[in-house]
Enzyme design. Structure first.
Site, PDB file in Angstrom:
ATOM      1  N   THR A 168      -2.816   0.953  -4.376  1.00 34.83           N
ATOM      2  CA  THR A 168      -2.964   2.069  -4.026  1.00 34.83           C
ATOM      3  C   THR A 168      -4.409   1.697  -4.259  1.00 34.83           C
ATOM      4  O   THR A 168      -5.343   1.765  -5.139  1.00 34.83           O
ATOM      5  CB  THR A 168      -2.795   2.962  -4.525  1.00 34.83           C
ATOM      6  OG1 THR A 168      -2.779   3.838  -3.297  1.00 34.83           O
ATOM      7  CG2 THR A 168      -1.798   2.730  -6.103  1.00 34.83           C
TER       8      THR A 168
ATOM      9  N   ASP B 297       0.759  -1.327   0.220  1.00 36.80           N
ATOM     10  CA  ASP B 297      -0.077  -0.110  -0.389  1.00 36.80           C
ATOM     11  C   ASP B 297       0.766   1.302  -0.079  1.00 36.80           C
ATOM     12  O   ASP B 297       1.933   0.752   0.107  1.00 36.80           O
ATOM     13  CB  ASP B 297      -0.781  -0.116   1.279  1.00 36.80           C
ATOM     14  CG  ASP B 297      -1.681   1.292   1.638  1.00 36.80           C
ATOM     15  OD1 ASP B 297      -2.428   1.526   0.497  1.00 36.80           O
ATOM     16  OD2 ASP B 297      -1.470   1.916   2.464  1.00 36.80           O
TER      17      ASP B 297
END
Length: 267
Positions: free
Chosen positions: A43, A9
């Site tokens: 993301t 992430d």
């Protein structure tokens, strides 16, 4: 075990609280890449807003963006995967947000829309690589202008988002995926989307088994990715629900979490 892919992430994980990728994290990613390990960014941001990571890499690797609604190749920008939210469900989620008076953002592929121009939506816009095309009050009005809805995003105070996350998950059930990506964001994506399903597709495309994958995250939208990976890591600043599913809890995003994982488990 030799890991072949690291999926990380961005916000709250790879980036520190100033939205900066530190030199130690950069060098660790480069060393991992040189060792033949694929580094995949996963993301909620659009692909155009991942330049800071793309600039570090030398190889054409996949980027999982918009919380798994799209997968792009880093250098060639080839679109490998695109999964839209069912339009009727997108309309329903948007209409509920309108009834609740919530500031909303809608991604339709590379295009950005808002339900109103206010501090919350312009604040989101300022962090994005795209500009808001226009304010809309009914999602049905743009249906013929777009390919589909990648995600609907609600912006509100963390306490309200936490409450709404529970309510909306119960309301929609398995019809769509609803998860908080940051404390003040609640995102709605297709039930067949998500970072976990996108990571699974990336593994298939590149011949990498889930047992050869490390995933690192901090918030609820990362859970499905951590559950799919062979080895899952939560950063120290992660929410409790993410730590609960992780195999390992590393240091915080402000202490080079991704580098710590790469150095310990890959290099």
């Amino acid at each position: 075990m030799k890991y072949k892919l690291i999926a990380s992430d961005m916000d709250g994980t790879l980036l520190n609280d100033d939205s900066v990728i530190t030199e130690r994290n950069k060098q660790a990613i480069i060393k991992a890449e040189n060792a033949g390990v694929m580094f995949v960014t996963a993301t909620g941001r659009p692909f155009t807003n991942t330049v800071v990571i793309n600039e570090i890499l030398t190889k054409d690797v996949p980027f999982i963006v918009l919380n798994g609604a799209e997968v792009h190749m880093a250098k060639s920008n080839e679109l490998l995967l695109e999964r839209f939210l069912d339009y009727d469900l997108a309309i329903e989620a948007f209409a509920l947000g309108q009834e609740l008076g919530i500031a909303q953002i809608v991604w339709t592929g590379p295009y950005l829309w808002a339900n109103r121009i206010c501090d919350k939506t312009t604040g989101y816009e300022s962090r994005s690589s795209e500009r808001i095309r226009s304010a809309i009050t009914d999602l049905a009005t743009i249906k013929d202008k777009v390919k589909g809805v990648s995600k609907v995003l609600w912006i509100d105070d963390p306490e309200r988002i936490e409450m709404l996350s529970v309510e909306m998950s119960a309301h929609f059930g398995e019809r769509l995926t609803c998860a908080s990506s940051m404390s003040h964001f609640l995102e709605f994506i297709g039930s067949n989307a998500g970072k976990g399903s996108a990571l699974k597709e990336v593994g298939k495309l590149f011949g990498i088994d889930r047992s050869e994958i490390i995933a690192i995250g901090d918030n609820y939208n990362d859970v499905c990715m951590l559950e799919y990976a062979g080895f899952s890591v939560a950063v120290d600043n992660a929410v409790d629900g993410v730590k609960a599913v992780a195999d390992y809890v590393t240091v915080s995003n402000n202490n080079d979490a991704v580098a710590e994982v790469i150095e310990r488990f890959v290099l």
